[in-house]
Every structure is written in structure tokens, then in C-alpha cells.
Design a protein around this motif. Structure first.
Motif, PDB file in Angstrom:
ATOM      1  N   THR A  16       0.839  -1.205   0.000  1.00  0.00           N
ATOM      2  CA  THR A  16       0.000   0.000   0.000  1.00  0.00           C
ATOM      3  C   THR A  16       0.873   1.255   0.000  1.00  0.00           C
ATOM      4  OG1 THR A  16      -1.728  -1.170   1.244  1.00  0.00           O
ATOM      5  CG2 THR A  16      -1.851   1.237   1.197  1.00  0.00           C
ATOM      6  N   SER A  17       1.925   1.248   0.800  1.00  0.00           N
ATOM      7  CA  SER A  17       2.825   2.403   0.856  1.00  0.00           C
ATOM      8  C   SER A  17       3.480   2.644  -0.496  1.00  0.00           C
ATOM      9  CB  SER A  17       3.902   2.179   1.935  1.00  0.00           C
ATOM     10  OG  SER A  17       3.321   2.064   3.215  1.00  0.00           O
ATOM     11  N   ALA A  18       3.930   1.568  -1.146  1.00  0.00           N
ATOM     12  CA  ALA A  18       4.590   1.712  -2.445  1.00  0.00           C
ATOM     13  C   ALA A  18       3.617   2.197  -3.513  1.00  0.00           C
ATOM     14  CB  ALA A  18       5.203   0.374  -2.853  1.00  0.00           C
ATOM     15  N   ALA A  19       2.390   1.671  -3.471  1.00  0.00           N
ATOM     16  CA  ALA A  19       1.401   2.031  -4.490  1.00  0.00           C
ATOM     17  C   ALA A  19       1.041   3.516  -4.459  1.00  0.00           C
ATOM     18  CB  ALA A  19       0.138   1.185  -4.305  1.00  0.00           C
ATOM     19  N   PHE A  20       1.126   4.122  -3.273  1.00  0.00           N
ATOM     20  CA  PHE A  20       0.730   5.521  -3.146  1.00  0.00           C
ATOM     21  C   PHE A  20       1.899   6.434  -2.755  1.00  0.00           C
ATOM     22  CE2 PHE A  20      -3.203   3.158  -2.691  1.00  0.00           C
ATOM     23  CZ  PHE A  20      -4.064   3.876  -3.521  1.00  0.00           C
ATOM     24  N   GLY A  21       3.126   5.917  -2.885  1.00  0.00           N
ATOM     25  CA  GLY A  21       4.302   6.745  -2.629  1.00  0.00           C
ATOM     26  C   GLY A  21       4.452   7.173  -1.191  1.00  0.00           C
ATOM     27  N   LEU A  22       4.075   6.310  -0.255  1.00  0.00           N
ATOM     28  CA  LEU A  22       4.160   6.649   1.165  1.00  0.00           C
ATOM     29  C   LEU A  22       5.443   6.086   1.765  1.00  0.00           C
ATOM     30  CD1 LEU A  22       0.516   5.629   2.211  1.00  0.00           C
ATOM     31  CD2 LEU A  22       1.297   7.863   1.395  1.00  0.00           C
ATOM     32  N   GLU A  23       5.895   6.716   2.831  1.00  0.00           N
ATOM     33  CA  GLU A  23       7.032   6.204   3.586  1.00  0.00           C
ATOM     34  C   GLU A  23       6.509   5.303   4.704  1.00  0.00           C
ATOM     35  OE1 GLU A  23      10.304   6.384   3.350  1.00  0.00           O
ATOM     36  OE2 GLU A  23      10.240   7.535   1.480  1.00  0.00           O
ATOM     37  N   ALA A  24       6.918   4.037   4.695  1.00  0.00           N
ATOM     38  CA  ALA A  24       6.435   3.095   5.713  1.00  0.00           C
ATOM     39  C   ALA A  24       7.076   3.333   7.067  1.00  0.00           C
ATOM     40  CB  ALA A  24       6.695   1.660   5.267  1.00  0.00           C
ATOM     41  N   SER A  25       7.914   4.368   7.175  1.00  0.00           N
ATOM     42  CA  SER A  25       8.646   4.632   8.427  1.00  0.00           C
ATOM     43  C   SER A  25       8.031   5.768   9.238  1.00  0.00           C
ATOM     44  CB  SER A  25      10.105   4.972   8.101  1.00  0.00           C
ATOM     45  OG  SER A  25      10.179   6.108   7.271  1.00  0.00           O
ATOM     46  N   GLN A  26       6.776   6.093   8.972  1.00  0.00           N
ATOM     47  CA  GLN A  26       6.165   7.246   9.633  1.00  0.00           C
ATOM     48  C   GLN A  26       5.520   6.933  10.980  1.00  0.00           C
ATOM     49  OE1 GLN A  26       3.805   9.899   6.991  1.00  0.00           O
ATOM     50  NE2 GLN A  26       4.463   8.550   5.340  1.00  0.00           N
ATOM     51  N   GLY A  27       5.478   5.675  11.376  1.00  0.00           N
ATOM     52  CA  GLY A  27       4.887   5.330  12.666  1.00  0.00           C
ATOM     53  C   GLY A  27       3.404   5.646  12.703  1.00  0.00           C
ATOM     54  N   PRO A  28       2.907   6.179  13.824  1.00  0.00           N
ATOM     55  CA  PRO A  28       1.483   6.507  13.927  1.00  0.00           C
ATOM     56  C   PRO A  28       1.011   7.437  12.821  1.00  0.00           C
ATOM     57  CG  PRO A  28       2.522   6.599  16.078  1.00  0.00           C
ATOM     58  CD  PRO A  28       3.635   6.414  15.079  1.00  0.00           C
TER      59      PRO A  28
END
Length: 449
Positions: free
Chosen positions: A276-288
Motif C-alpha cells: 500500500t505504501s509503495a502504491a501511493f508513494g508513502l514512507e512506511a517509516s512514519q509510525g502513527p
């Protein structure tokens, strides 16, 4: 007459069925941390390489300590302090082990707050309100900066107390027999949705392709710490649950099933978050921030996003509540066992105190009540830091020393064959205490690599 004199939990007759014990223990182990902490540290320390190291650490330290806690509980047939006193014959061990009564009590003071957030977000996602403005960061800030989190903190504690009041078999066991299968179904549905998103392959590759160059002493300690905490060790929950396990239940196979359940949950969580993070360009390291800000933006951009977003936050609420139930049972068992109170009275007293202490924790996060920040950390952050990084490792260290050196009946209660018992005792006596102390020193910021 005190609980010690009356026999406390030993004569209460409350017991788990075999399947009920496994599901309740898995419910205690799976929690919110696997959805935001696990992706963060996995991404930071080498993806699949870190996950493999996490598995090794779980086998090396997690399962031996888990088996030790379950054996203490079943051998003592009491609350944490009572079990330590009964098995050692010394009241001093009761005083030392009281740390594992305080830990879950104070953890609930802030964990219940976050559990409330997940319930609130599940509701506003299913209704579509979450996606109305598109300003997810502003919406989250406004929510935690107001008084509404106190209401949801109350709701989460009310649900938790209601389950505990119904007892072990009618409350905790039945609750987990509904919520754990529900959790699995939600995980699978969300995993399928995540894996079918356009661009998900990159995230999947990152999660499953090992990067062994990132394996260091620091990453090993992080994996060790996460293996320890993900099994709910050091906080008295597995000792308390162990007191309700039937003598016919194999603790060794039970520990393996609990470890396997926790691993499967972590794996499925990764298969949801990373694609999901990759599909929408998100950083999976953001925690909450990933969970309450970035992922809602992703759900808002996908077809039927309100529905899948609602399922995701419902999943988090399920995971949170199965953990809050196990945490509350520890102080409730202590009050019953030590003071001879009824289950209802014990649950009402413990839940009320936790709610009251949790109110300033809830208000400190978003600044709704000024003056609750000390040394650059909010009251919420201080509770989290002290308990997760200091109190829990100390609790685990106490367990290893007790089983390894103070309690002579560990072999019989663990039920292991001679060869396995010698290996287990070696791990508990010599390996686990050293590694737990290293985790404590690293987590507390005393040593760095």
C-alpha cells in the motif's frame, strides 16, 4: 481473609480450554505495534533480512522466556506476585515481581487511548467523514488536540472491563474466539486488496527481498527487542494467562503456536503496509503518522476506499482490544488474589483508575491540556518510553533469573523432555538474561552502536 490464605486463583476454578488459551495468548501478542513499529524497523534494517533475524530472535529468546512465563503461571496458579511467592517460598520474590503488575496497569493508561483512536477512525471511515475534507493531517491534529479522545479512551476501557467481568471462559476466551478469527479475515481481505494495487510489486519486493548489508549489531538488538515485546513478555500477561491453563495442555506446543501466530500476523501486516505504501508513494517509516494520516489518504484515493479504510481501522481496533483485555486481567487477578475482591469489583477498580490516569495522557498528545510536556516529551510519550524501554525488559530479566536459579520445579511444569529441558534451561539461565540486559541498555539509550 486475604487471597493468599483463601487460595486465590488456585481455587477459583477459572480455566481456559486448550484452543481458548492459544487464541487468548495470540490476542495478547498481536497489537498495534505490528502495524506501525514493525514496518518501520523492517524497512530501516534490511526488509526480509530483518524479518529473518526477527524469527531467529524469537526462537532464541522469545519462546524460551514465553515458556518460562507460562510455566510460572501454571505452576503457581495465582496472580503474578502470588505465583512467585508460592513457587519460591519467599515473599521477597512477590515484591520483586510486583513490577509486572505495575507494567500492564500503566501501559493501559496510554494504550487504551490509542485503542480509542482506532475505534473513532473506524467509524468515521465507514461513514465517509474521514475523507470529506482531504486534509488528513489537519483532521488528525484537530482530533487529538481536543477532548474527544477522552471519550474514546473511556469506550475502549468500558469494553475491556465488560469482557474481563464475564470471567476467563465466558469473557476472555469467548471474546478472543470471535475477535481473532475476525482479525485473520480482515488481514487476508486487506492483504488481497493491497497486493492488487497498481505499483504494489515494488513494496512487496522491498519487504521480501533481503538486504543483508543492513544487518548490524544494532539491528540485531532491535530485532531482539521486537521479538521480546511482540510476544507480550515482561508484563505479567502470559504468567496470568498461564494460571488458567489446564495441566493437560502442553506448554511447549502452546508456546510454539503463540509464536507462530505472532509471526503470521507480522507477515500479513507487512504484506498490507509495504504494498500500500509503495502504491501511493508513502514512507512506511512514519509510525502513527502512517496509520492515521498517510494511509487514510491512500484509502481516499482507491475505489471503495471508505470501506477498505473502515476494515483497516476495524482491524486495528480488534488488535488493540485483544491486547487491552490481556493487560487488564493482570491487575484484576492481583486484586482478586491478594485482597479477596470479586472479579467485578476488581475490574471496576482497576479500569476506573486506568481511565483516570489515562485522561491526562490522552490530553497531552495533542496539547489539549497545556503543561503536560516534560523534558521535550509529552506525558503520553514518557509513559511509553519508560514502560517499553525500561520496565518491560526488567520484568523479563526477573523471569529468567527466577526460573533459571530460584525455582526448582521448572522442569516438571515446563513438561519438556530431558534434552529439550537442558537446552531451555541453558537459554533461560545464561543466554536470555544477557540479551535482555543488552536490550534494556540499548532501548534506554545507555549504549549505542
Amino acid at each position: 481473609m486475604s487471597g493468599h490464605e483463601a487460595g486465590g486463583l488456585k481455587e477459583s476454578g477459572e480455566r481456559f480450554s486448550s484452543s481458548g488459551f492459544i487464541l487468548a495468548a495470540i490476542g495478547s501478542a498481536v497489537g498495534l505495534g505490528n502495524m506501525w513499529k514493525f514496518p518501520y524497523i523492517t524497512g530501516l534494517y534490511g526488509g526480509a533480512a530483518f524479518f529473518l533475524m526477527f524469527i531467529v530472535c524469537m526462537v532464541v529468546i522469545g519462546l524460551p522466556v514465553l515458556l518460562a512465563e507460562l510455566a510460572i503461571g501454571r505452576g503457581g496458579r495465582g496472580s503474578v506476585t502470588t505465583s512467585f511467592i508460592r513457587l519460591s517460598g519467599k515473599k521477597s520474590w512477590g515484591a520483586i515481581s510486583f513490577l509486572s503488575i505495575l507494567a500492564p496497569f500503566f501501559i493501559l493508561c496510554f494504550y487504551s487511548v490509542v485503542a480509542g483512536w482506532t475505534i473513532h477512525y473506524a467509524i468515521i471511515s465507514f461513514t465517509g467523514k474521514l475523507y470529506a475534507s482531504g486534509d488528513y493531517a489537519g483532521q488528525f491534529s484537530a482530533f487529538i488536540g481536543g477532548w474527544l479522545p477522552v471519550l474514546w479512551h473511556f469506550v475502549s476501557m468500558l469494553v475491556t472491563a465488560a469482557v474481563i467481568m464475564k470471567g476467563v471462559s465466558s469473557g476472555i476466551e469467548k471474546f478472543n474466539k470471535v475477535f481473532i478469527p475476525g482479525l485473520i479475515i480482515l488481514l487476508i481481505v486487506l492483504m488481497i486488496r493491497a497486493l492488487t494495487l497498481e505499483g504494489a510489486g515494488e513494496g512487496l519486493s522491498f519487504f521480501l527481498r533481503p538486504d543483508f548489508s543492513k544487518i548490524t549489531t544494532e539491528s540485531a538488538l532491535v530485532a531482539l527487542g521486537h521479538a521480546f515485546f511482540s510476544l507480550s513478555l515482561g508484563m505479567g500477561t502470559m504468567i496470568t494467562y498461564g494460571a488458567y491453563v489446564d495441566k493437560r495442555q502442553s506448554l511447549g506446543s502452546g508456546a510454539l503456536a503463540i509464536g507462530a501466530g505472532d509471526l503470521v500476523y507480522a507477515l500479513l501486516a507487512g504484506l498490507i503496509i509495504f504494498p500500500t505504501s509503495a502504491a501511493f508513494g508513502l514512507e512506511a517509516s512514519q509510525g502513527p503518522g502512517l496509520v492515521f494520516v498517510a494511509l487514510p489518504a491512500a484509502f481516499g484515493a482507491m475505489p471503495f476506499g471508505a470501506f477498505f479504510g473502515g476494515l483497516f481501522f476495524l482491524l486495528l481496533a480488534f488488535a488493540a482490544l485483544t491486547s487491552t483485555v490481556s493487560l487488564l486481567e493482570v491487575p484484576v487477578a492481583f486484586l482478586k488474589d491478594t485482597f479477596g475482591l470479586s472479579r467485578n469489583a476488581s475490574a471496576a477498580i482497576a479500569a476506573s483508575l486506568i481511565f483516570l490516569i489515562g485522561v491526562p495522557c490522552a490530553l497531552s498528545v495533542g496539547g489539549a491540556a497545556p503543561g503536560l510536556t516534560f523534558g521535550g516529551k509529552t506525558l503520553f510519550d514518557w509513559f511509553d518510553f519508560i514502560l517499553s524501554n525500561i520496565v518491560l525488559p526488567l520484568g523479563g530479566f526477573i523471569v529468567t533469573i527466577f526460573v533459571g536459579y530460584a525455582w526448582k520445579g521448572a522442569a516438571e511444569e515446563a513438561g519438556l523432555r530431558a534434552g529439550w529441558f537442558r537446552l531451555w534451561l541453558f537459554m533461560v539461565r545464561f543466554v536470555a538474561p544477557i540479551l535482555v540486559i543488552l536490550v534494556l541498555l540499548y532501548s534506554a539509550g545507555i549504549i549505542r552502536f
